[in-house]
Design an enzyme around this catalytic site. Structure first.
Site, PDB file in Angstrom:
ATOM      1  N   TYR A 164       0.649  -1.151  -0.138  1.00 38.00           N
ATOM      2  CA  TYR A 164      -0.039  -0.024  -0.019  1.00 38.00           C
ATOM      3  C   TYR A 164       0.862   1.194  -0.062  1.00 38.00           C
ATOM      4  O   TYR A 164       0.766   2.143  -0.857  1.00 38.00           O
ATOM      5  CB  TYR A 164      -0.801  -0.090   1.079  1.00 38.00           C
ATOM      6  CG  TYR A 164      -2.473  -0.364   0.891  1.00 38.00           C
ATOM      7  CD1 TYR A 164      -3.195   0.607   1.401  1.00 38.00           C
ATOM      8  CD2 TYR A 164      -2.888  -1.266   0.152  1.00 38.00           C
ATOM      9  CE1 TYR A 164      -4.444   0.407   1.100  1.00 38.00           C
ATOM     10  CE2 TYR A 164      -4.090  -1.707  -0.126  1.00 38.00           C
ATOM     11  CZ  TYR A 164      -5.258  -0.776   0.520  1.00 38.00           C
ATOM     12  OH  TYR A 164      -6.411  -1.237   0.215  1.00 38.00           O
ATOM     13  N   GLU A 171       2.269   6.404  -7.198  1.00 32.39           N
ATOM     14  CA  GLU A 171       1.236   7.137  -7.675  1.00 32.39           C
ATOM     15  C   GLU A 171       1.488   8.537  -7.490  1.00 32.39           C
ATOM     16  O   GLU A 171       1.460   9.391  -8.531  1.00 32.39           O
ATOM     17  CB  GLU A 171      -0.098   6.546  -7.304  1.00 32.39           C
ATOM     18  CG  GLU A 171      -0.646   5.305  -7.595  1.00 32.39           C
ATOM     19  CD  GLU A 171      -1.837   4.747  -6.798  1.00 32.39           C
ATOM     20  OE1 GLU A 171      -2.442   5.693  -6.369  1.00 32.39           O
ATOM     21  OE2 GLU A 171      -1.889   3.538  -6.664  1.00 32.39           O
TER      22      GLU A 171
END
Lengths: 242, 308
Positions: A164, A171
């Site tokens: 995660y 991103e």
């Protein structure tokens, strides 16, 4: 009146049968869907590994797998439908947010802003997504087949702990790298005056998107941590009884 | 007269929170809540949920002890509803915001638009009209909150005021920014479009007000009774023949009128979001009407005649 009651009873039986057949169809579809998605992301993983091993560089890697990525990631929109129609017992909103954020990255960042396609951060989140999705879809597949190997369950509830944050980093760095190109080109933006009396600045929109990770990411992360504790905690109790 | 004993347990932990002896059989839940409040001053009655079953529905304040399915020693379960705020407070705050905020944009208060436009006025008359309509709408809402509406519940959870104000104030600022912008473009079909929009807007404002009055008159002051609303002599209420929640229908109409008047996409967006929310509420209300009244008129739809 008697015939009326009989009709009522017959009707009930039919709807019960309908319910049962619906479940069987639903399970068949979901099994097919999860197998297909596992296969798709495996293909992606192999293609990425092959490219890197053959070319020795990550430049051009995105272009080589772009079509496959777009196909399978976009297909995941169906998962919103699965929740909405009760095939899967997850919140529509949670699934919606997750799928839409992926669609956004794929179509509105890496697809639209070609200059950042060779950034290292793109490879980072691609690797994270691939590992996460293969684990997730194979978990669902085995779960539906009632045969869940422990290591898949372990992977699903432990890999995310590093995946995660790494994915978020990839991103965010990609969006950040895209900002100057967005500003220069003025893409997806609308200025006043216009007949709709609205304006939209994609550059500032992207900054807001980046900031929104701050409240959203911890919530998703904590949710997964809580699920993990519940699953592992359950296991501990069983062992104690034995 | 036989007295009751009442014990109140925490719905989650089942801890004994309070024991009341010598409770009158005709005591109401409301009165029991006040007694409970005395021993636990941090839980004022509005934030108490008292139920017969830990996972069951809340009992109403009007319920009488001896009419409930309990023995002479009654066990109730308590859940804390969290900090509460009155509906009137929430409504006044959430409606006062848009009124003030829109006017700030209308008068082009500094730091919104470029400095050369500070305190200037728009050259388009539709912008002045829009300001009047928007302000009228929210003044109407404030007055209705103070003088017309009769609320079923006194309070709602405190966090709602933040959620609601963000929604109303945020959208008001977004709309007002564009309508009062120096680069605003007036509607495509000019005067015709604006005149039609104004007629729709006014018609729906009067309609909405008529429904609010009709609903108020269903309920005597201080009561919480629920009755089926029917058309009255006022033609604007004849829509009750076809719709359960015509107040929402008229509200949608007003905002469609305002969208047409301003030809502004943010207004259209606000109208759409409001419509979705009101449809959810209307469907819920329609369902409770159907559940509560066996003779509920079958022709009625929740919000849009025959459609939705």
């Amino acid at each position: 009146m008697a015939s009326g009651e009989e009709d009522g009873a017959v009707e009930e039986k039919e709807t019960n049968n309908k319910k049962k057949t619906k479940s069987a169809v639903a399970i068949a579809w979901l099994t097919f869907y999860n197998i297909a998605m596992t296969a798709g992301w495996l293909v992606l993983a192999i293609a990425m590994a092959r490219f890197y091993l053959q070319k020795g560089t990550h430049k051009g890697l995105y272009r080589s797998i772009a079509r496959t990525l777009k196909f399978f990631q976009t297909f995941a929109l169906l998962e919103i439908g699965h929740c909405a129609f009760g095939l899967v017992r997850t919140s529509v909103i949670v699934t919606g947010v997750q799928v839409c954020s992926r669609i956004f990255m794929v179509w509105f960042i890496t697809h639209s802003i070609r200059q950042i396609q060779n950034e290292e951060s793109v490879i980072l989140f691609l690797v994270v997504w691939t590992v996460t999705e293969i684990t997730r879809y194979s978990f669902y597949t085995f779960h539906l087949l009632h045969h869940l190997p422990y290591f898949i369950k372990w992977a699903r509830y432990n890999l995310f702990i590093i995946m995660y944050p790494l994915g978020v980093a990839g991103e965010l760095m990609t969006i950040y790298a895209a900002l100057p190109y967005v500003r220069k080109s003025g893409m997806y933006s609308m200025r006043l005056p216009n007949k709709y009396n609205v304006s939209f600045d994609y550059y500032y929109f992207l900054i807001i998107v980046m900031l929104s990770y701050i409240p959203l990411f911890p919530q998703l992360y904590l949710h997964m941590l809580r699920q993990r504790r519940r699953v592992l905690h359950g296991e501990v109790i069983v062992e104690k009884d034995e | 007269m036989k007295h009751y004993e009442v014990e109140i347990l925490d719905a989650k932990t089942k801890d004994k929170l309070c024991f009341l002896d010598k409770v009158e059989p005709n005591a109401t839940i409301g009165e029991i809540k006040s007694m409970f409040h005395k021993s636990h001053p941090q839980w004022y009655p509005a934030r108490q949920s008292i139920r017969l079953d830990p996972k069951g529905k809340s009992l109403k304040d009007e319920d009488v002890l001896q009419n409930l399915p309990v023995g002479t020693t009654a066990t109730f379960y308590f859940r804390d509803l969290g900090a509460q705020i009155s509906w009137v407070t929430v409504f006044l705050t959430e409606y006062a915001g848009p009124l003030v905020i829109y006017l700030m944009f209308y008068f082009r208060v500094p730091f919104i638009y470029a400095p050369k436009y500070d305190f200037t006025t728009s050259k388009h008359w539709v912008v002045h009209l829009a300001c009047m309509c928007h302000s009228f709408h929210y003044v109407k809402r404030l007055l209705e909150t103070l003088f017309v509406h009769r609320f079923s519940h006194g309070t709602m959870p405190l966090r709602n005021i933040f959620k609601n104000c963000t929604y109303y104030w945020g959208f008001a600022a977004w709309m007002a920014y564009y309508i009062n912008h120096p680069l605003y473009t007036p509607p495509m079909y000019g005067e015709q479009q604006v005149k039609l929009a104004l007629i729709i807007f006014l018609f729906c404002q009067i309609g909405n007000f008529s429904i609010h009055i009709a609903l108020r008159n269903l309920r005597p002051p201080g009561s919480k009774t629920r009755k089926i609303p029917y058309p009255t002599k006022n033609p604007f209420t004849w829509i009750f023949l076809l719709v359960s929640c015509p107040n929402y229908t008229y509200e949608l109409g007003s905002w469609l009128g305002f969208t047409l008047m301003t030809q502004c996409l943010p207004v259209a967006f606000f109208t759409l979001v409001g419509f979705i929310q009101m449809t959810v509420w209307a469907k819920g209300k329609h369902r409770s009407y159907l559940k509560e009244f066996r003779d509920y008129p079958p022709l009625r739809s929740p919000i849009l005649p025959f459609i939705l």
